[in-house]
Design a protein around this motif. Sequence first.
Motif, mmCIF file in Angstrom:
data_model
loop_
_atom_site.group_PDB
_atom_site.id
_atom_site.type_symbol
_atom_site.label_atom_id
_atom_site.label_comp_id
_atom_site.label_asym_id
_atom_site.label_seq_id
_atom_site.Cartn_x
_atom_site.Cartn_y
_atom_site.Cartn_z
ATOM 1 N N LEU A 48 -12.908 30.326 2.433
ATOM 2 C CA LEU A 48 -14.026 30.054 1.484
ATOM 3 C C LEU A 48 -14.103 31.434 0.672
ATOM 4 C CD1 LEU A 48 -17.051 28.126 2.754
ATOM 5 C CD2 LEU A 48 -15.752 27.581 0.654
ATOM 6 N N PRO A 49 -14.037 32.650 1.292
ATOM 7 C CA PRO A 49 -14.045 33.772 0.411
ATOM 8 C C PRO A 49 -12.916 33.864 -0.716
ATOM 9 C CG PRO A 49 -14.500 34.395 2.779
ATOM 10 C CD PRO A 49 -14.212 33.061 2.757
ATOM 11 N N ALA A 50 -11.597 33.425 -0.169
ATOM 12 C CA ALA A 50 -10.490 33.113 -1.118
ATOM 13 C C ALA A 50 -11.074 32.428 -2.519
ATOM 14 C CB ALA A 50 -9.396 32.596 -0.610
ATOM 15 N N CYS A 51 -11.683 31.153 -2.011
ATOM 16 C CA CYS A 51 -12.388 30.074 -3.178
ATOM 17 C C CYS A 51 -13.135 31.064 -4.033
ATOM 18 C CB CYS A 51 -12.836 29.005 -2.503
ATOM 19 S SG CYS A 51 -11.986 28.044 -1.641
ATOM 20 N N ALA A 52 -13.995 31.949 -3.524
ATOM 21 C CA ALA A 52 -14.952 32.609 -4.360
ATOM 22 C C ALA A 52 -14.103 33.575 -5.160
ATOM 23 C CB ALA A 52 -15.871 33.374 -3.415
ATOM 24 N N GLN A 53 -13.350 34.446 -4.638
ATOM 25 C CA GLN A 53 -12.348 35.484 -5.358
ATOM 26 C C GLN A 53 -11.528 34.837 -6.516
ATOM 27 O OE1 GLN A 53 -9.805 37.339 -2.279
ATOM 28 N NE2 GLN A 53 -11.515 37.369 -0.939
ATOM 29 N N GLU A 54 -11.008 33.668 -6.370
ATOM 30 C CA GLU A 54 -10.288 32.863 -7.316
ATOM 31 C C GLU A 54 -11.208 32.135 -8.306
ATOM 32 O OE1 GLU A 54 -6.459 33.073 -8.103
ATOM 33 O OE2 GLU A 54 -7.289 35.100 -7.381
ATOM 34 N N ALA A 55 -12.358 31.798 -7.962
ATOM 35 C CA ALA A 55 -13.032 30.742 -8.809
ATOM 36 C C ALA A 55 -12.498 29.728 -8.490
ATOM 37 C CB ALA A 55 -13.477 31.437 -10.127
ATOM 38 N N ALA A 56 -12.298 29.047 -7.365
ATOM 39 C CA ALA A 56 -11.216 28.004 -7.157
ATOM 40 C C ALA A 56 -12.313 26.748 -7.093
ATOM 41 C CB ALA A 56 -10.051 28.204 -6.068
ATOM 42 N N ILE A 57 -12.908 26.335 -7.898
ATOM 43 C CA ILE A 57 -13.835 25.125 -7.863
ATOM 44 C C ILE A 57 -13.367 24.030 -6.952
ATOM 45 C CG2 ILE A 57 -13.579 24.224 -10.381
ATOM 46 C CD1 ILE A 57 -16.964 24.719 -8.196
ATOM 47 N N GLN A 58 -12.080 23.661 -7.515
ATOM 48 C CA GLN A 58 -11.352 22.263 -6.903
ATOM 49 C C GLN A 58 -11.479 22.357 -5.392
ATOM 50 O OE1 GLN A 58 -8.025 21.017 -8.698
ATOM 51 N NE2 GLN A 58 -7.385 19.561 -7.123
ATOM 52 N N GLU A 59 -10.813 23.482 -5.068
ATOM 53 C CA GLU A 59 -10.722 23.616 -3.480
ATOM 54 C C GLU A 59 -12.106 23.875 -2.913
ATOM 55 O OE1 GLU A 59 -8.848 25.124 -5.615
ATOM 56 O OE2 GLU A 59 -6.795 24.406 -5.002
ATOM 57 N N GLY A 60 -12.976 24.304 -3.802
ATOM 58 C CA GLY A 60 -14.095 24.779 -3.091
ATOM 59 C C GLY A 60 -15.145 23.569 -2.706
ATOM 60 N N MET A 61 -15.108 22.659 -3.885
ATOM 61 C CA MET A 61 -15.762 21.371 -3.844
ATOM 62 C C MET A 61 -15.007 20.440 -3.033
ATOM 63 S SD MET A 61 -16.717 20.764 -7.636
ATOM 64 C CE MET A 61 -17.746 19.426 -7.370
ATOM 65 N N TRP A 62 -13.864 20.475 -2.733
ATOM 66 C CA TRP A 62 -13.333 19.713 -1.727
ATOM 67 C C TRP A 62 -13.674 20.123 -0.150
ATOM 68 C CZ3 TRP A 62 -10.370 20.850 2.719
ATOM 69 C CH2 TRP A 62 -9.572 19.917 3.286
ATOM 70 N N ILE A 63 -13.641 21.427 -0.057
ATOM 71 C CA ILE A 63 -14.356 21.888 1.283
ATOM 72 C C ILE A 63 -15.722 21.805 1.575
ATOM 73 C CG2 ILE A 63 -15.037 23.980 2.445
ATOM 74 C CD1 ILE A 63 -12.533 25.369 1.345
ATOM 75 N N HIS A 64 -16.578 21.517 0.463
ATOM 76 C CA HIS A 64 -17.880 21.018 0.563
ATOM 77 C C HIS A 64 -18.010 19.544 0.800
ATOM 78 C CE1 HIS A 64 -22.326 21.539 -1.194
ATOM 79 N NE2 HIS A 64 -22.418 21.219 0.047
ATOM 80 N N CYS A 65 -17.257 18.690 0.229
ATOM 81 C CA CYS A 65 -17.141 17.352 0.614
ATOM 82 C C CYS A 65 -16.686 17.088 2.196
ATOM 83 C CB CYS A 65 -16.433 16.724 -0.315
ATOM 84 S SG CYS A 65 -16.971 16.682 -1.972
ATOM 85 N N TYR A 66 -15.643 17.893 2.461
ATOM 86 C CA TYR A 66 -15.136 17.548 3.985
ATOM 87 C C TYR A 66 -16.019 18.066 4.725
ATOM 88 C CZ TYR A 66 -12.068 18.112 7.883
ATOM 89 O OH TYR A 66 -11.588 18.282 9.046
ATOM 90 N N ILE A 67 -16.994 19.039 4.531
ATOM 91 C CA ILE A 67 -18.024 19.509 5.603
ATOM 92 C C ILE A 67 -18.959 18.300 5.725
ATOM 93 C CG2 ILE A 67 -19.768 21.045 5.731
ATOM 94 C CD1 ILE A 67 -18.375 23.263 4.408
ATOM 95 N N ILE A 68 -19.470 17.854 4.592
ATOM 96 C CA ILE A 68 -20.330 16.618 4.628
ATOM 97 C C ILE A 68 -19.767 15.443 5.240
ATOM 98 C CG2 ILE A 68 -21.606 15.045 3.033
ATOM 99 C CD1 ILE A 68 -21.734 17.389 1.034
ATOM 100 N N LYS A 69 -18.621 14.863 4.941
ATOM 101 C CA LYS A 69 -17.975 13.699 5.189
ATOM 102 C C LYS A 69 -17.678 13.710 6.810
ATOM 103 C CE LYS A 69 -16.088 12.027 1.036
ATOM 104 N NZ LYS A 69 -14.446 11.729 0.318
ATOM 105 N N SER A 70 -17.505 14.752 7.348
ATOM 106 C CA SER A 70 -16.976 15.067 8.697
ATOM 107 C C SER A 70 -18.141 15.402 9.610
ATOM 108 C CB SER A 70 -15.965 16.161 8.838
ATOM 109 O OG SER A 70 -16.479 17.632 8.349
ATOM 110 N N GLY A 71 -19.482 15.736 8.975
ATOM 111 C CA GLY A 71 -20.642 15.837 9.757
ATOM 112 C C GLY A 71 -20.786 17.150 10.134
ATOM 113 N N MET A 72 -19.896 18.071 9.747
ATOM 114 C CA MET A 72 -20.013 19.451 10.337
ATOM 115 C C MET A 72 -21.232 20.118 9.755
ATOM 116 S SD MET A 72 -17.159 22.320 9.732
ATOM 117 C CE MET A 72 -15.544 21.230 9.991
ATOM 118 N N GLU A 73 -21.656 20.900 10.647
ATOM 119 C CA GLU A 73 -23.088 21.703 10.175
ATOM 120 C C GLU A 73 -22.804 22.710 9.553
ATOM 121 O OE1 GLU A 73 -26.424 24.502 12.670
ATOM 122 O OE2 GLU A 73 -24.959 23.525 13.599
ATOM 123 N N VAL A 74 -23.697 22.782 8.412
ATOM 124 C CA VAL A 74 -23.484 23.966 7.457
ATOM 125 C C VAL A 74 -24.071 25.234 7.857
ATOM 126 C CG1 VAL A 74 -24.064 24.868 5.089
ATOM 127 C CG2 VAL A 74 -23.694 22.394 5.302
#
Length: 516
Positions: free
Chosen positions: A239-265
């Motif tokens: 995630l720090p790499a996503c922030a550095q690169e402003a990689a919104i696509q990867e960042g949003m994919w990670i966020h969706c993955y967290i939600i779908k997998s039921g992983m605790e934020v």
Amino acid sequence: MLSFGSLKRSPFGLIRSLSLVKQWSGPYRDSYDYTRLLQRCGDIKTLKEVHAQIITSDNEQNQFLAAKLISRFAELGHLSMDNARKVFDVMLERDVVLWNTLIRGYAHYGPFVEALRAYEEMRLSNVCANQYTYPFLIKACAAMADDINGEIIHAHVVKSGLDLDLFVGNALLAFYAKRRRLEVSRKVFDEMPSRDIVSWNSMIAGYAQNECAKESLALLHQMLQVVYAPDHATLAGVLPACAQEAAIQEGMWIHCYIIKSGMEVSAALGSGLIAMYANCGRLDAARGLFDRMQEKNIVVWNVIIRCYGMHGLGNEALDMFSQMLECGIQPDGISFICVLSACSHAGLLQKGWELFEKMEDYGIPKGDEHYACMVDLLGRAGRLDESLEFIKSMPVSPGKDVYGALLGACRIHSNLELAEEVAQKLFVLDPRNAGRYLILAKMYEDVGRREDAASVRMLMREKQVKKPLGCSAIEVDSVFHAFGVEDEMHPMKDQIFETLKQMEKVKEMELVALQG
């Protein structure tokens, strides 16, 4: 502290003092009984009492029990490592498990140098280290930032034939990544005959932590292609790499993955997502995520304060700082860096001074970055003379961050005379930073002093200081392609340049159409 002699001289008084013994039914027949009792020890006093019982029952030389005792003492922190060492020292026979337990204690809880000393003793005792010994030693070297001993341990690993072991390899690549030696870390990674999720996570996080965001993201895509499902550590690391690169696509994919997998934020994931959304300009999404988080530690609060500050929203950053205090969260040094930086970007000079003075109330020492924030705050307000006086009054020697902030202020307010003086200090304090040279060269060019500008650029060449090349990047089929200006090295350079030519023609036609 109880001595071994006193334990043997007065066993019955000690046995009567054992609160745990009263809860134990039946006689102590073997080491497994004592092991179960040791697991129930939650403080140093109780652990010493059980230790006394082990001695008085003639189990002092039991290597299995000694290893358990050393481990339990170590778990109570570095202050109990002396007790662990005493258990070890009275042993007449010491196998590799016993040595590893002692080394592990020092590697985890310190003093870290004692792990290396114990290893030397182990070698002199003709006990061979194994695949469990070396990861602890490498961890100790990393904790001490000891590159020399780290390389020596690496050489011993190779000599012992354990360089291809998975756990040893993971420890080595993590060590080199932490020491910012990414080429060596990647070499270890590439030469590993087998890798697990820890291997991938360590390398991905290593790139991200060393500001190699593109490499971190590229490795994430590669990991997904080899059918490794990312876990909590993977996502927190990238995630720090996503922030550095402003990689919104990867960042949003990670966020969706967290939600779908039921992983605790968790705090680690939440702070990474907040920083990513803020760096991508999605401040509302960052704030919404912050408000929904259940676990908000100091790291999460610092990130949201920084997010508002970086967008120039100083009052909002100050409001979040106040809310943090109201929630009973004690600020740390990073909290003040974030809020002072927010004041600087928003021009809140008076408020910045008040917060700077309040640091002492929270028992937080003022470091170079805090002083740099104040210099930046004064400099942006055009108070260069006050900045200079402030630097002279500092109780510590000003570092590169302080003078870097002053040079930036000189650039904003075109104070070339002061910039020359400050730049000379930075050429000594931060000789490899190309930005320092280029700021002074640009200021010379702005006033027509081209010979002086050329001298600065010549100095850069003499010192072999290179400006990092800018580049563009595009993702095609989950593969990142990066290329710079007139880049002749990319394998698809012909297609790239032809596409750019076509785009230029389309742009010219559009301009002609507009003019017509």
